[in-house]
Design a protein around this motif. Structure first.
Motif, PDB file in Angstrom:
ATOM      1  N   THR A  69      17.334  20.263 -11.784  1.00  0.00           N
ATOM      2  CA  THR A  69      17.189  21.088 -10.585  1.00  0.00           C
ATOM      3  C   THR A  69      15.886  21.863 -10.693  1.00  0.00           C
ATOM      4  OG1 THR A  69      18.421  22.895 -11.582  1.00  0.00           O
ATOM      5  CG2 THR A  69      19.678  21.305 -10.267  1.00  0.00           C
ATOM      6  N   PHE A  70      15.353  22.274  -9.544  1.00  0.00           N
ATOM      7  CA  PHE A  70      14.130  23.048  -9.551  1.00  0.00           C
ATOM      8  C   PHE A  70      14.198  24.160  -8.513  1.00  0.00           C
ATOM      9  CE2 PHE A  70      13.232  19.936  -6.250  1.00  0.00           C
ATOM     10  CZ  PHE A  70      12.636  20.711  -5.262  1.00  0.00           C
ATOM     11  N   SER A  71      13.339  25.114  -8.691  1.00  0.00           N
ATOM     12  CA  SER A  71      13.145  26.195  -7.742  1.00  0.00           C
ATOM     13  C   SER A  71      11.650  26.464  -7.704  1.00  0.00           C
ATOM     14  CB  SER A  71      13.901  27.439  -8.198  1.00  0.00           C
ATOM     15  OG  SER A  71      13.602  28.517  -7.335  1.00  0.00           O
ATOM     16  N   ILE A  72      11.081  26.511  -6.507  1.00  0.00           N
ATOM     17  CA  ILE A  72       9.650  26.736  -6.356  1.00  0.00           C
ATOM     18  C   ILE A  72       9.451  27.912  -5.406  1.00  0.00           C
ATOM     19  CG2 ILE A  72       7.472  25.794  -5.494  1.00  0.00           C
ATOM     20  CD1 ILE A  72       8.526  23.021  -6.117  1.00  0.00           C
ATOM     21  N   VAL A  73       8.554  28.790  -5.763  1.00  0.00           N
ATOM     22  CA  VAL A  73       8.138  29.889  -4.902  1.00  0.00           C
ATOM     23  C   VAL A  73       6.622  29.873  -4.904  1.00  0.00           C
ATOM     24  CG1 VAL A  73       8.135  32.390  -4.579  1.00  0.00           C
ATOM     25  CG2 VAL A  73      10.174  31.256  -5.481  1.00  0.00           C
ATOM     26  N   GLY A  74       6.016  29.939  -3.711  1.00  0.00           N
ATOM     27  CA  GLY A  74       4.565  29.924  -3.660  1.00  0.00           C
ATOM     28  C   GLY A  74       4.046  30.335  -2.312  1.00  0.00           C
ATOM     29  N   ASN A  75       2.776  30.105  -2.086  1.00  0.00           N
ATOM     30  CA  ASN A  75       2.119  30.426  -0.827  1.00  0.00           C
ATOM     31  C   ASN A  75       1.691  29.143  -0.145  1.00  0.00           C
ATOM     32  OD1 ASN A  75       2.188  33.275  -1.173  1.00  0.00           O
ATOM     33  ND2 ASN A  75       0.545  33.063  -2.661  1.00  0.00           N
ATOM     34  N   ILE A  76       1.777  29.116   1.171  1.00  0.00           N
ATOM     35  CA  ILE A  76       1.279  27.976   1.939  1.00  0.00           C
ATOM     36  C   ILE A  76      -0.237  28.099   1.974  1.00  0.00           C
ATOM     37  CG2 ILE A  76       1.219  26.883   4.204  1.00  0.00           C
ATOM     38  CD1 ILE A  76       4.090  27.943   4.631  1.00  0.00           C
ATOM     39  N   THR A  77      -0.914  27.086   1.511  1.00  0.00           N
ATOM     40  CA  THR A  77      -2.375  27.127   1.464  1.00  0.00           C
ATOM     41  C   THR A  77      -3.012  26.046   2.321  1.00  0.00           C
ATOM     42  OG1 THR A  77      -2.388  25.740  -0.498  1.00  0.00           O
ATOM     43  CG2 THR A  77      -2.402  28.114  -0.856  1.00  0.00           C
ATOM     44  N   ASP A  78      -2.287  25.021   2.703  1.00  0.00           N
ATOM     45  CA  ASP A  78      -2.830  23.936   3.516  1.00  0.00           C
ATOM     46  C   ASP A  78      -2.126  23.950   4.858  1.00  0.00           C
ATOM     47  OD1 ASP A  78      -3.886  21.671   4.618  1.00  0.00           O
ATOM     48  OD2 ASP A  78      -3.253  20.322   3.013  1.00  0.00           O
ATOM     49  N   GLU A  79      -2.880  24.243   5.917  1.00  0.00           N
ATOM     50  CA  GLU A  79      -2.266  24.375   7.230  1.00  0.00           C
ATOM     51  C   GLU A  79      -2.481  23.156   8.117  1.00  0.00           C
ATOM     52  OE1 GLU A  79      -4.906  27.079   7.039  1.00  0.00           O
ATOM     53  OE2 GLU A  79      -3.670  28.366   5.818  1.00  0.00           O
ATOM     54  N   ASN A  80      -3.139  22.136   7.674  1.00  0.00           N
ATOM     55  CA  ASN A  80      -3.415  20.972   8.513  1.00  0.00           C
ATOM     56  C   ASN A  80      -2.361  19.907   8.289  1.00  0.00           C
ATOM     57  OD1 ASN A  80      -5.777  22.020   9.648  1.00  0.00           O
ATOM     58  ND2 ASN A  80      -6.891  21.535   7.766  1.00  0.00           N
ATOM     59  N   MET A  81      -1.438  19.807   9.238  1.00  0.00           N
ATOM     60  CA  MET A  81      -0.350  18.840   9.141  1.00  0.00           C
ATOM     61  C   MET A  81      -0.091  18.257  10.521  1.00  0.00           C
ATOM     62  SD  MET A  81       2.410  20.966   6.960  1.00  0.00           S
ATOM     63  CE  MET A  81       1.866  22.349   6.011  1.00  0.00           C
ATOM     64  N   ASN A 106       1.108  30.252   7.806  1.00  0.00           N
ATOM     65  CA  ASN A 106       0.837  31.015   6.597  1.00  0.00           C
ATOM     66  C   ASN A 106       2.113  31.731   6.204  1.00  0.00           C
ATOM     67  OD1 ASN A 106       1.024  33.406   8.134  1.00  0.00           O
ATOM     68  ND2 ASN A 106      -1.141  33.318   8.624  1.00  0.00           N
ATOM     69  N   GLY A 107       2.152  32.188   4.992  1.00  0.00           N
ATOM     70  CA  GLY A 107       3.346  32.869   4.524  1.00  0.00           C
ATOM     71  C   GLY A 107       3.787  32.344   3.181  1.00  0.00           C
ATOM     72  N   ASP A 108       5.032  32.593   2.887  1.00  0.00           N
ATOM     73  CA  ASP A 108       5.592  32.206   1.597  1.00  0.00           C
ATOM     74  C   ASP A 108       6.352  30.895   1.717  1.00  0.00           C
ATOM     75  OD1 ASP A 108       4.662  34.532   0.433  1.00  0.00           O
ATOM     76  OD2 ASP A 108       6.487  35.638   0.932  1.00  0.00           O
ATOM     77  N   TYR A 109       6.414  30.186   0.619  1.00  0.00           N
ATOM     78  CA  TYR A 109       7.140  28.928   0.553  1.00  0.00           C
ATOM     79  C   TYR A 109       8.185  29.060  -0.543  1.00  0.00           C
ATOM     80  CZ  TYR A 109       8.143  24.060  -0.467  1.00  0.00           C
ATOM     81  OH  TYR A 109       8.777  22.871  -0.684  1.00  0.00           O
ATOM     82  N   LYS A 110       9.415  28.744  -0.213  1.00  0.00           N
ATOM     83  CA  LYS A 110      10.482  28.758  -1.211  1.00  0.00           C
ATOM     84  C   LYS A 110      11.278  27.478  -1.046  1.00  0.00           C
ATOM     85  CE  LYS A 110      10.880  33.741  -1.269  1.00  0.00           C
ATOM     86  NZ  LYS A 110      11.709  34.905  -1.014  1.00  0.00           N
ATOM     87  N   SER A 111      11.627  26.890  -2.165  1.00  0.00           N
ATOM     88  CA  SER A 111      12.386  25.646  -2.102  1.00  0.00           C
ATOM     89  C   SER A 111      13.241  25.509  -3.354  1.00  0.00           C
ATOM     90  CB  SER A 111      11.411  24.464  -2.008  1.00  0.00           C
ATOM     91  OG  SER A 111      12.116  23.252  -1.977  1.00  0.00           O
ATOM     92  N   THR A 112      14.390  24.891  -3.188  1.00  0.00           N
ATOM     93  CA  THR A 112      15.232  24.531  -4.323  1.00  0.00           C
ATOM     94  C   THR A 112      15.696  23.103  -4.102  1.00  0.00           C
ATOM     95  OG1 THR A 112      17.234  25.353  -3.264  1.00  0.00           O
ATOM     96  CG2 THR A 112      16.064  26.893  -4.693  1.00  0.00           C
ATOM     97  N   GLY A 113      16.078  22.451  -5.140  1.00  0.00           N
ATOM     98  CA  GLY A 113      16.551  21.088  -5.009  1.00  0.00           C
ATOM     99  C   GLY A 113      16.713  20.435  -6.362  1.00  0.00           C
TER     100      GLY A 113
END
Length: 147
Positions: A69-81, A106-113
């Motif tokens: 399992t993982f947990s990630i917390v970070g910042n969105i840095t790439d806005e071109n999608m 922009n903002g924070d990114y959180k994910s688990t899985g």
């Protein structure tokens, strides 16, 4: 017994005690080559000796299908999608889609899985092996490459 004989006998006894304490020469880290992939893992060492899987201690994440399992917390840095969205209007026009060429975020990114390893050691991979002092087992440390 003469004084000299006693002295040499004691020196000889001391030498025998020291010799009995000699530690065996440690083989140290060595490289090998995978000749059979897991789960029937076999590694051929530099000297030609083949170590079979029951003598190899391997990190579980080297095995295909291993899940963590993982947990990630970070910042969105790439806005071109490119994003496709679906919506329903109040006017009753029914569901319809919009394709957005780009958007800004922009903002924070959180994910688990969970993540599953889909690769493993393959025949021909070079690996770093570390034997126990009496070479009863070998620890397979990791896959290695030469630069």
């Amino acid at each position: 017994m003469k004084k000299d004989e006693k002295y040499y006998k004691n020196i000889n006894t001391l030498a025998q005690i020291i010799k009995a304490r000699d530690n065996p020469k440690w083989l140290g880290a060595i490289t090998g080559e995978v000749v059979k992939a897991p789960p029937e893992l076999e590694v051929k060492l530099e000297n030609g000796v083949i170590i079979k899987n029951h003598k190899i201690m391997i990190s579980i994440e080297k095995i295909i299908g291993y899940k963590r399992t993982f947990s990630i917390v970070g910042n969105i840095t790439d806005e071109n999608m490119t994003v496709q969205s679906s919506s329903m209007t109040k006017a009753g026009q029914g569901p319809h889609e919009h394709t957005l060429k780009s958007f800004q975020a922009n903002g924070d990114y959180k994910s688990t899985g969970s993540i599953e390893w889909t690769d493993t050691l393959k025949v021909g991979d070079k690996v770093l092996m570390l034997p126990t002092n009496k070479e009863e087992y070998f620890y397979l440390i990791d896959r290695v490459v030469r630069l």
